[in-house]
Write an enzyme that holds these catalytic residues in place. Structure first.
Site, PDB file in Angstrom:
ATOM      1  N   ASP A  23     -49.105  33.322 -27.599  1.00 29.35           N
ATOM      2  CA  ASP A  23     -48.457  33.079 -26.317  1.00 29.35           C
ATOM      3  C   ASP A  23     -49.385  33.628 -25.229  1.00 29.35           C
ATOM      4  OD1 ASP A  23     -46.323  32.615 -24.385  1.00 29.35           O
ATOM      5  OD2 ASP A  23     -46.014  34.780 -24.449  1.00 29.35           O
ATOM      6  N   ASP A  25     -48.526  34.052 -21.170  1.00 30.76           N
ATOM      7  CA  ASP A  25     -47.946  34.890 -20.121  1.00 30.76           C
ATOM      8  C   ASP A  25     -47.110  36.016 -20.727  1.00 30.76           C
ATOM      9  OD1 ASP A  25     -48.361  33.296 -17.358  1.00 30.76           O
ATOM     10  OD2 ASP A  25     -48.064  31.873 -18.991  1.00 30.76           O
ATOM     11  N   ASP A 201     -43.709  37.469 -26.306  1.00 30.00           N
ATOM     12  CA  ASP A 201     -43.077  38.578 -25.583  1.00 30.00           C
ATOM     13  C   ASP A 201     -41.630  38.352 -25.183  1.00 30.00           C
ATOM     14  OD1 ASP A 201     -43.356  38.182 -22.105  1.00 30.00           O
ATOM     15  OD2 ASP A 201     -43.946  36.653 -23.538  1.00 30.00           O
TER      16      ASP A 201
END
Length: 254
Positions: A23, A25, A201
């Protein structure tokens, strides 16, 4: 989701027979007030081609951003494998799967969302391929208006689901998530037969953790302590980058 929370153990260093899914961001790069403000660490830019070499090309970005946005963000790197819009569009070593065109009804809803955003400086609307993203990280007062709008949209967009986050809401087609994208990559060369690792996240990354766990892989949550099925944790994107650099340093030393 799986366990109440992940343990605080850092993941093992990357091995040559792994498939690495990242991932962007909040995982590789720190969040910024708007997506266009995000910057990629120069050391990471140098490390990603080396990581791809270490893993035989089995490295892919798996993001809510579009593939075009990822290409722009990581330019001038040419990253062969990406899943954009949570997997609605995908590019691999063997070809690409484009996002569908947006119909007039969808574009009208996007226009309505932009009208709401205009009332809250810093609020942001993104849309492509049947995905509509409402961001209020820089405009928290927009949360209530965007949330009410999203509930109305749920009734108008058949086949879509709402995916609330800490600083926004994503409206995307049912049957689209990062886990499905990772599973598709795992059926293709050079990912097939490798042990997957996925770094993410937020709650939108949980389907990716679940798929990686099903492969007996390495699932890594970045940041806060929350319910998750990830088996490992790194505190922040800086620690993620350090972990990647350490994996490459060990290979170089060997």
């Amino acid at each position: 989701m799986g366990s109440e929370s992940t343990d605080d153990a850092a993941p093992p260093l990357i091995e040559e027979d792994w498939a690495v899914f990242l991932d962007v961001d909040g995982s590789l790069a720190e969040h910024a007030p708007t997506p266009s403000d995000v910057r990629i660490d120069p050391q990471l830019m140098q490390a990603l081609p080396k990581l791809a070499e270490l893993c035989g090309g089995a490295v892919a970005l798996v993001s809510g951003r579009s593939i075009q946005a990822l290409d722009d963000l990581f330019a001038p790197l040419d990253i062969a494998a990406m899943a954009g819009l949570h997997g609605l569009e995908r590019r691999g070593h063997g070809g690409a799967h484009a996002a569908p065109e947006m119909g007039a009804d969808f574009l009208e809803l996007a226009r309505q969302a932009e009208a709401i955003a205009a009332e809250y400086p810093g609020a942001l609307v993104e849309y492509k391929g049947g995905c509509l993203f409402l961001h209020w990280r820089s405009a928290p007062d927009a949360a209530a208006s965007f949330s009410s709008f999203a509930e109305r949209v749920r009734e108008q967009l058949a086949g879509h689901r709402l995916h609330p986050g800490a600083h926004g809401i994503e409206i995307r087609p049912i049957g689209v998530d990062k886990g499905i994208a990772i599973a598709a990559f795992m059926e293709e060369a050079p990912f097939r037969g490798r042990r997957p690792v996925f770094i993410g996240d937020d709650p939108a990354d949980e389907p990716g953790f679940a798929v990686v766990n099903a492969f007996d892989g390495v699932s890594v949550l970045v940041g806060g302590d929350r319910p998750t099925s990830a088996r490992y944790r790194l505190d922040n994107p800086r620690r993620v980058r350090q972990w990647l650099f350490a994996s490459l340093d060990r290979k170089q030393a060997a």
